[in-house]
Design a protein around this motif. Structure first.
Motif, short mmCIF file in Angstrom:
data_model
loop_
_atom_site.label_atom_id
_atom_site.label_comp_id
_atom_site.label_asym_id
_atom_site.label_seq_id
_atom_site.Cartn_x
_atom_site.Cartn_y
_atom_site.Cartn_z
N LEU A 573 0.14 2.96 3.42
CA LEU A 573 -0.17 4.00 2.25
C LEU A 573 -0.37 5.50 3.34
O LEU A 573 -0.71 6.49 2.79
CB LEU A 573 -1.51 3.66 2.08
CG LEU A 573 -2.15 4.60 0.98
CD1 LEU A 573 -1.38 4.82 -0.37
CD2 LEU A 573 -3.53 4.31 0.64
N ARG A 574 0.29 5.45 4.55
CA ARG A 574 0.48 6.88 5.08
C ARG A 574 1.04 7.90 4.45
O ARG A 574 0.70 9.14 4.59
CB ARG A 574 1.06 6.56 6.67
CG ARG A 574 0.00 5.84 7.64
CD ARG A 574 0.83 5.73 8.92
NE ARG A 574 1.90 5.10 8.76
CZ ARG A 574 2.17 3.62 9.21
NH1 ARG A 574 0.93 3.05 9.35
NH2 ARG A 574 3.35 3.11 9.20
N SER A 575 1.81 7.39 3.48
CA SER A 575 2.43 8.67 2.67
C SER A 575 1.72 9.42 1.94
O SER A 575 2.05 10.42 1.33
CB SER A 575 3.67 7.81 2.08
OG SER A 575 3.06 6.97 0.94
N MET A 576 0.55 8.83 1.49
CA MET A 576 -0.45 9.41 0.85
C MET A 576 -0.99 10.78 1.50
O MET A 576 -1.38 11.61 0.45
CB MET A 576 -1.59 8.53 0.33
CG MET A 576 -2.69 9.14 -0.51
SD MET A 576 -3.91 8.04 -0.73
CE MET A 576 -5.13 9.10 -2.02
N PHE A 577 -0.87 10.65 2.61
CA PHE A 577 -1.55 11.76 3.40
C PHE A 577 -0.23 12.79 4.03
O PHE A 577 -0.69 13.47 5.08
CB PHE A 577 -2.48 11.38 4.63
CG PHE A 577 -3.41 10.49 3.94
CD1 PHE A 577 -4.60 10.94 3.38
CD2 PHE A 577 -3.54 8.89 4.20
CE1 PHE A 577 -5.74 10.57 2.93
CE2 PHE A 577 -4.70 8.43 3.63
CZ PHE A 577 -5.55 9.06 2.86
N GLY A 578 0.88 12.69 3.58
CA GLY A 578 1.89 13.63 3.75
C GLY A 578 2.85 13.07 4.79
O GLY A 578 4.11 13.73 4.99
N THR A 579 2.75 11.76 5.26
CA THR A 579 3.93 11.18 6.10
C THR A 579 5.39 11.14 5.21
O THR A 579 5.08 10.42 4.14
CB THR A 579 3.56 9.90 6.56
OG1 THR A 579 2.37 9.99 7.45
CG2 THR A 579 4.51 9.27 7.29
#
Length: 656
Positions: A573-579
């Motif tokens: 879910l790191r993509s939720m914070f811009g990754t």
């Protein structure tokens, strides 16, 4: 009088009419006439169906030598509608119990396990019915030295000695139930157990892959399959049968569970399933026409698949949560001979990843899908998760954003009225009841008025759920902790009168679900169980657009919408914070500022999401197994029900 729904093509003759009326009187019911179908080419000479219908093939009955026993034939089929299974729901529940027994014994050791489960289901119902009919006939006729017609019919059906161990156990159990000596229906000694083939299975070939990581994974999966097959082959050597003891236990099971077919079905299955593991030792699903091994009944014909409501009722039956145990183990433990019920019971371990007994289901979602393969798979998955979640569901509400009214008052205690008080506050009734002589300031009384503080008002919750359906997440059909958690939340919100919106996401552009909030349970669960597979990219563009214009409608007294977001995912879910989505790097933070709460429920054993979630103001709950989902949902529910002062959140306010 012409009976209702009488068969137009083949009417009952006088002998059959008398037998039909007698069979109905035996059970105390009145049904429309049975259907006669000569030459129907069914597995036996009689069968039943739902809605209640009895069908008999007279030519097959005559060919099998039971044409003189129509009362028992009719009474048996009526028993399927009165005693077991009696309803479609009970029929599905009994079949599931048999499948559970087969799975516990070793599903891969038994040829055609689904067909064998249906055969055992019908055989169990047949035993309950035949025993009851014989008892009722004996009580009615009361003829010393004369056996009831049901027993006489079974003497004909069992006239050819059986070479099958399972069928010998059934016939010997009938002898015990009917107080007959050994050798009355079957040989005094059981036939020998067939010898199992010891041929070694060929190694499993790994699936074709496109890269090294996938190849390693495929090889590991193939090795796991080979290990499982080897373990099951070794396990088969420990499957022990004892026909004489099992026949006694079977008779005891029939007596004990004569009025509870669903509970007794599991023990019946655990008794007889081991006999199906031997090569050539299974009797098959009515493999011959009218043989004794068919029980004289072809069972239920043309069964339609279960509806969504029937699935939910069946899977929610608490009797299907009992741990499968051989009756001998249960008896030994009850007598104090065994201390550990988990050993020597002939059951194999349950894979906790499939979500079987861990959630009290007794059967994993994958096995349930296979069992009800003819039903709508979406309905099966939804029913499984609903019943798994149901015991954890409570109405989910939150404190109302509207202030409590304090304009109302309630009467308080009596106080002395003095001449300085308002004359309108004088309570004449209380004053005169104190003393008939009124002395102002001495005998005068007033009733104090207290502000009425009403109980805290509650309101429903509007919950926005995002669930990761990428390949790193467990698919709904194999038992997903995230889906279970989502189901608990959806049912809790709906029970509290609220609405939900569910969005399933995976890779870039892979987004599914409704754009509106809904109270439709089926729609919400359908979106929750949608599965893409593939990569993980949180849809920040969709997330941001949904909350971009929400600031303007906040702050209007008493009308503000309370917003809560829950994201179900894993460490991807790191993509939720811009990754990987740098253009949306601040979207999660900006959206969080207009939310009343934001919670991530993640399968993240290393807690990698802790820091980025905390920086953006999101709470995190961690899932490891299916057992963790209820506790995580309970903690989230407490936060929604009673917002913490430390959160810096006020009802209807903003958190930044």
């Amino acid at each position: 009088m012409t009976p209702l729904f009488a068969s137009r093509e083949h009417a009952l003759d006088e002998r059959q009419r008398v037998a039909w009326e007698s069979a109905q009187a035996l059970w105390g019911v009145h049904l429309h006439d049975p259907e006669l179908k000569p030459g129907a080419h069914m597995p036996s000479f009689a069968w039943f169906s739902f809605p209640p219908q009895v069908v008999v093939d007279p030519s097959e009955a005559e060919r099998n030598g039971v044409g003189a026993f129509y009362e028992s034939i009719f009474a048996h089929e009526i028993g399927h509608h009165v005693l077991s299974p009696s309803t479609r729901v009970t029929s599905f529940a009994i079949a599931q119990q048999m499948n559970r027994a087969i799975a516990a014994t070793g599903r891969d050791l038994i040829p055609e396990p689904g067909a064998k489960a249906q055969m055992l289901s019908n055989l169990w119902s047949d035993m309950l019915i035949n025993t009851r009919v014989a008892a009722m006939q004996r009580q009615r006729d009361a003829e010393p030295g004369v056996d009831p017609e049901m027993i006489r019919m079974w003497c004909v059906l069992s006239s050819v000695p059986t070479a099958d161990q399972l069928w010998w156990v059934v016939l010997r159990a009938y002898e015990v139930l009917w107080s007959k000596p050994a050798g009355f229906l079957c040989p005094p000694s059981p036939p020998p157990r067939p010898v199992r083939s010891t041929e070694r299975a060929a190694p499993t070939t790994p699936q074709a892959t496109t890269n090294e990581a996938q190849r390693v994974k495929a090889v590991a999966e193939a090795a796991a399959v080979d290990a499982r097959i080897a373990a099951e082959a070794q396990w088969a050597e420990f499957v022990v049968t004892n026909p004489e003891l099992d026949a006694s236990l079977l008779a005891e099971t029939v007596r004990t569970f004569g009025d509870d077919p669903v509970s007794g079905a599991l023990r019946f299955g655990m008794l007889l399933a081991p006999y199906l593991t031997a090569a050539g030792g299974s009797i098959g699903p009515s493999g011959g026409v009218g043989r004794a091994s068919d029980g004289g009944c072809a069972g239920q014909a043309d069964g339609a698949p279960p509806s969504a409501g029937e699935l939910e009722e069946v899977l929610g039956d608490p009797r299907l949560r009992e741990v499968p145990e051989h009756p001998a183990v249960i008896k030994a433990r009850e007598s104090g001979g065994m201390a550990d019920p988990s050993t020597e019971q002939g059951t194999q371990p349950t894979d906790s990843r499939s979500g079987g007994d861990a959630m009290g289901q007794g059967y994993g979602v994958a096995e349930t899908l296979e069992l009800y393969s003819s039903a709508d798979p979406n309905a099966v998955i939804a029913a499984w998760y609903i019943t798994a979640a149901k015991r954890w569901v409570k109405p989910l509400t939150q404190p109302s954003s509207r202030p409590n009214s304090v304009d109302e008052t309630i009467p308080g205690a009596l106080e002395q009225w003095s001449i300085d008080d308002d004359i309108a506050s004088l309570d004449w009734a209380a004053t005169l009841s104190t003393n008939s002589t009124v002395v102002p300031g001495v005998t005068t009384r007033l009733r104090a008025l207290l502000p009425d503080a009403p109980p805290d008002q509650r309101e429903s919750v509007q919950l926005d759920i995002y669930i990761d359906s990428s390949g790193s997440m467990r698919a709904p059909h194999v038992g997903s902790p995230a889906v279970l958690a989502g189901t608990i939340l959806i049912l809790s919100v709906l029970r509290g009168g609220g609405r939900v919106r569910v969005t399933s996401f995976a890779g870039t552009g892979q987004v599914a679900g409704g754009a509106r909030f809904t109270r439709d349970r089926a729609e919400a669960l359908r979106d929750l169980t949608f599965y893409f597979g593939g990569g993980t990219t949180f849809p920040l563009d969709v997330y941001g657009s949904r909350y971009r214009d929400t600031r303007a409608d906040r702050g209007t007294h008493g009308t503000a919408t309370r917003r809560h977001v829950v994201v179900l995912s894993d460490d991807g879910l790191r993509s939720m914070f811009g990754t990987g989505q740098e253009q949306y790097a601040t979207t999660a933070l900006e959206v969080r500022r207009v939310l009343d709460s934001g919670t991530l429920i993640v399968e993240d054993p290393r807690h990698q999401m802790k820091e980025p979630a905390a920086a953006a103001g999101y709470d995190v709950e961690y899932l490891g197994t299916m057992d963790d989902a209820p506790a995580a949902c309970a903690r989230l529910a407490r936060r929604l029900a009673e917002p913490r002062a430390s959160d810096g959140t006020t009802p209807g306010g903003r958190r930044g």
